[in-house]
Scaffold this motif. Structure first.
Motif, PDB file in Angstrom:
ATOM      1  N   LEU A 140       1.158   4.002  22.862  1.00  0.00           N
ATOM      2  CA  LEU A 140       0.468   5.076  22.226  1.00  0.00           C
ATOM      3  C   LEU A 140       1.304   5.921  21.326  1.00  0.00           C
ATOM      4  N   GLY A 141       2.668   6.325  21.707  1.00  0.00           N
ATOM      5  CA  GLY A 141       3.129   7.162  20.758  1.00  0.00           C
ATOM      6  C   GLY A 141       3.951   6.301  19.808  1.00  0.00           C
ATOM      7  N   ILE A 142       4.218   5.036  19.903  1.00  0.00           N
ATOM      8  CA  ILE A 142       4.835   4.038  18.806  1.00  0.00           C
ATOM      9  C   ILE A 142       3.878   4.055  17.932  1.00  0.00           C
ATOM     10  N   ALA A 143       2.563   3.549  18.299  1.00  0.00           N
ATOM     11  CA  ALA A 143       1.395   3.405  17.210  1.00  0.00           C
ATOM     12  C   ALA A 143       1.046   4.660  16.431  1.00  0.00           C
ATOM     13  N   ALA A 144       1.137   5.738  17.104  1.00  0.00           N
ATOM     14  CA  ALA A 144       0.952   6.912  16.315  1.00  0.00           C
ATOM     15  C   ALA A 144       1.983   7.340  15.248  1.00  0.00           C
ATOM     16  N   TRP A 145       3.342   6.872  15.863  1.00  0.00           N
ATOM     17  CA  TRP A 145       4.340   7.134  14.929  1.00  0.00           C
ATOM     18  C   TRP A 145       4.309   6.151  13.738  1.00  0.00           C
ATOM     19  N   LEU A 146       3.842   4.857  13.853  1.00  0.00           N
ATOM     20  CA  LEU A 146       3.954   4.027  12.886  1.00  0.00           C
ATOM     21  C   LEU A 146       2.781   4.376  11.851  1.00  0.00           C
ATOM     22  N   VAL A 147       1.419   4.926  12.395  1.00  0.00           N
ATOM     23  CA  VAL A 147       0.552   5.357  11.645  1.00  0.00           C
ATOM     24  C   VAL A 147       1.093   6.257  10.676  1.00  0.00           C
ATOM     25  N   LEU A 148       1.729   7.451  11.364  1.00  0.00           N
ATOM     26  CA  LEU A 148       2.133   8.583  10.402  1.00  0.00           C
ATOM     27  C   LEU A 148       3.318   8.015   9.609  1.00  0.00           C
ATOM     28  N   GLU A 149       4.195   7.168   9.926  1.00  0.00           N
ATOM     29  CA  GLU A 149       5.120   6.704   8.844  1.00  0.00           C
ATOM     30  C   GLU A 149       4.319   6.222   7.678  1.00  0.00           C
ATOM     31  N   ILE A 150       3.361   5.262   7.910  1.00  0.00           N
ATOM     32  CA  ILE A 150       2.768   4.625   6.706  1.00  0.00           C
ATOM     33  C   ILE A 150       2.023   5.490   6.106  1.00  0.00           C
ATOM     34  N   TRP A 151       1.220   6.692   6.613  1.00  0.00           N
ATOM     35  CA  TRP A 151       0.533   7.547   5.858  1.00  0.00           C
ATOM     36  C   TRP A 151       1.640   8.310   5.126  1.00  0.00           C
ATOM     37  N   LEU A 152       2.673   8.915   5.528  1.00  0.00           N
ATOM     38  CA  LEU A 152       3.822   9.443   4.979  1.00  0.00           C
ATOM     39  C   LEU A 152       4.382   8.792   3.823  1.00  0.00           C
ATOM     40  N   LEU A 153       4.737   7.529   3.941  1.00  0.00           N
ATOM     41  CA  LEU A 153       4.995   6.623   2.804  1.00  0.00           C
ATOM     42  C   LEU A 153       4.085   6.602   1.799  1.00  0.00           C
ATOM     43  N   THR A 154       2.782   6.552   2.007  1.00  0.00           N
ATOM     44  CA  THR A 154       1.675   6.351   0.789  1.00  0.00           C
ATOM     45  C   THR A 154       1.429   8.006   0.060  1.00  0.00           C
ATOM     46  N   VAL A 155       1.741   9.017   0.819  1.00  0.00           N
ATOM     47  CA  VAL A 155       1.624  10.411   0.272  1.00  0.00           C
ATOM     48  C   VAL A 155       2.904  10.571  -0.583  1.00  0.00           C
ATOM     49  N   VAL A 156       4.008  10.144  -0.083  1.00  0.00           N
ATOM     50  CA  VAL A 156       5.108  10.181  -1.238  1.00  0.00           C
ATOM     51  C   VAL A 156       5.104   9.205  -2.137  1.00  0.00           C
ATOM     52  N   ALA A 157       4.469   8.200  -1.920  1.00  0.00           N
ATOM     53  CA  ALA A 157       4.428   7.064  -3.275  1.00  0.00           C
ATOM     54  C   ALA A 157       3.488   7.596  -4.034  1.00  0.00           C
ATOM     55  N   GLY A 158       2.460   8.421  -3.610  1.00  0.00           N
ATOM     56  CA  GLY A 158       1.414   8.872  -4.476  1.00  0.00           C
ATOM     57  C   GLY A 158       2.175  10.029  -5.644  1.00  0.00           C
ATOM     58  N   ALA A 159       2.972  10.892  -4.802  1.00  0.00           N
ATOM     59  CA  ALA A 159       3.709  11.929  -5.434  1.00  0.00           C
ATOM     60  C   ALA A 159       4.595  11.549  -6.497  1.00  0.00           C
ATOM     61  N   ALA A 160       5.545  10.841  -5.984  1.00  0.00           N
ATOM     62  CA  ALA A 160       6.892  10.522  -6.769  1.00  0.00           C
ATOM     63  C   ALA A 160       6.828   9.044  -7.464  1.00  0.00           C
ATOM     64  N   GLY A 161       5.931   8.004  -6.669  1.00  0.00           N
ATOM     65  CA  GLY A 161       5.929   6.899  -7.405  1.00  0.00           C
ATOM     66  C   GLY A 161       6.455   5.841  -6.471  1.00  0.00           C
ATOM     67  N   GLY A 162       5.891   4.725  -6.485  1.00  0.00           N
ATOM     68  CA  GLY A 162       6.070   3.644  -5.591  1.00  0.00           C
ATOM     69  C   GLY A 162       7.656   3.190  -5.672  1.00  0.00           C
ATOM     70  N   PHE A 163       8.125   3.097  -6.828  1.00  0.00           N
ATOM     71  CA  PHE A 163       9.510   2.680  -7.040  1.00  0.00           C
ATOM     72  C   PHE A 163      10.629   3.923  -6.599  1.00  0.00           C
ATOM     73  N   THR A 164      10.321   5.175  -6.455  1.00  0.00           N
ATOM     74  CA  THR A 164      10.960   5.943  -5.685  1.00  0.00           C
ATOM     75  C   THR A 164      11.233   5.828  -4.352  1.00  0.00           C
TER      76      THR A 164
END
Length: 195
Positions: A27-51
């Motif tokens: 359960l912890g690994i699944a929550a960590w993966l979901v959080l990582e993916i969500w954080l990557l999409t937030v950063v990609a939306g703010a700074a761009g996918g190339f960044t």
């Protein structure tokens, strides 16, 4: 011919109780993966996918460099220890670079794609954090071993090794012979047995 007693009911074997780690680690690994993916999409939306792509590549390269450096340091410590043993030094000196494991873990976390793992990996590169975690892990391990009745960690390794003259290490127990037992006399060397 049958008797009047009914057959015993079949026994159903009880399942062993599942440990907390087996329940919560996935359960912890699944929550960590979901959080990582969500954080990557937030950063990609703010700074761009190339960044985000550049951050992931930089984390991978930095992690590879850290792991390579820690591996070299561990190999150097191993060769120095072997050279000291061959020179006949018996005092086991503890090296200050016992944090190679945490350094390698930090490099591995940097190589994993994700922002949280990169932050955790960068924290493990800070020497005070590594030394604190090393002391905490050692105390925790010694506490568990003493609760199991094994004593200190260094004592366990010292008791488990016996050095042979050719340098090989053999596990076993030393039995000291202080002479013939009381009441028995030693007649000197015995003649060889012939078949």
């Amino acid at each position: 011919m049958t008797t009047g007693s009914p057959p015993p009911p079949p026994t159903v074997p009880q399942r062993p109780k599942r440990s907390r780690a087996r329940t919560f680690v996935p359960l912890g690994i699944a929550a960590w993966l979901v959080l990582e993916i969500w954080l990557l999409t937030v950063v990609a939306g703010a700074a761009g996918g190339f960044t985000v792509f550049l951050l992931l590549v930089a984390g991978f390269v930095l992690g590879a460099v850290v792991i390579k450096r820690a591996g070299r340091r561990a190999f150097k410590n191993l060769t120095e220890t072997l050279q000291r043993q061959q020179a006949g030094e018996t005092s086991a000196q503890r090296q200050g670079s016992s944090g190679n494991g945490f350094l390698m873990l930090g490099g591995l976390l940097l190589m994993l794609p994700g922002m949280i793992s990169d932050v955790a990996g960068l924290l493990l590169l800070v020497p005070p954090v590594r030394s604190f975690l090393g002391r905490y892990a050692e105390r925790s391990l010694e506490r568990r071993m003493s609760a199991a009745g094994a004593g200190r960690l260094g004592d366990a390794f010292q008791q488990a090794r016996i050095h042979r003259p050719d340098g090989k290490v053999v596990q076993g127990e030393v039995i000291r012979d202080d002479g013939p037992p009381a009441g028995r006399r030693d007649d000197g060397p015995r003649p060889p047995l012939t078949p």
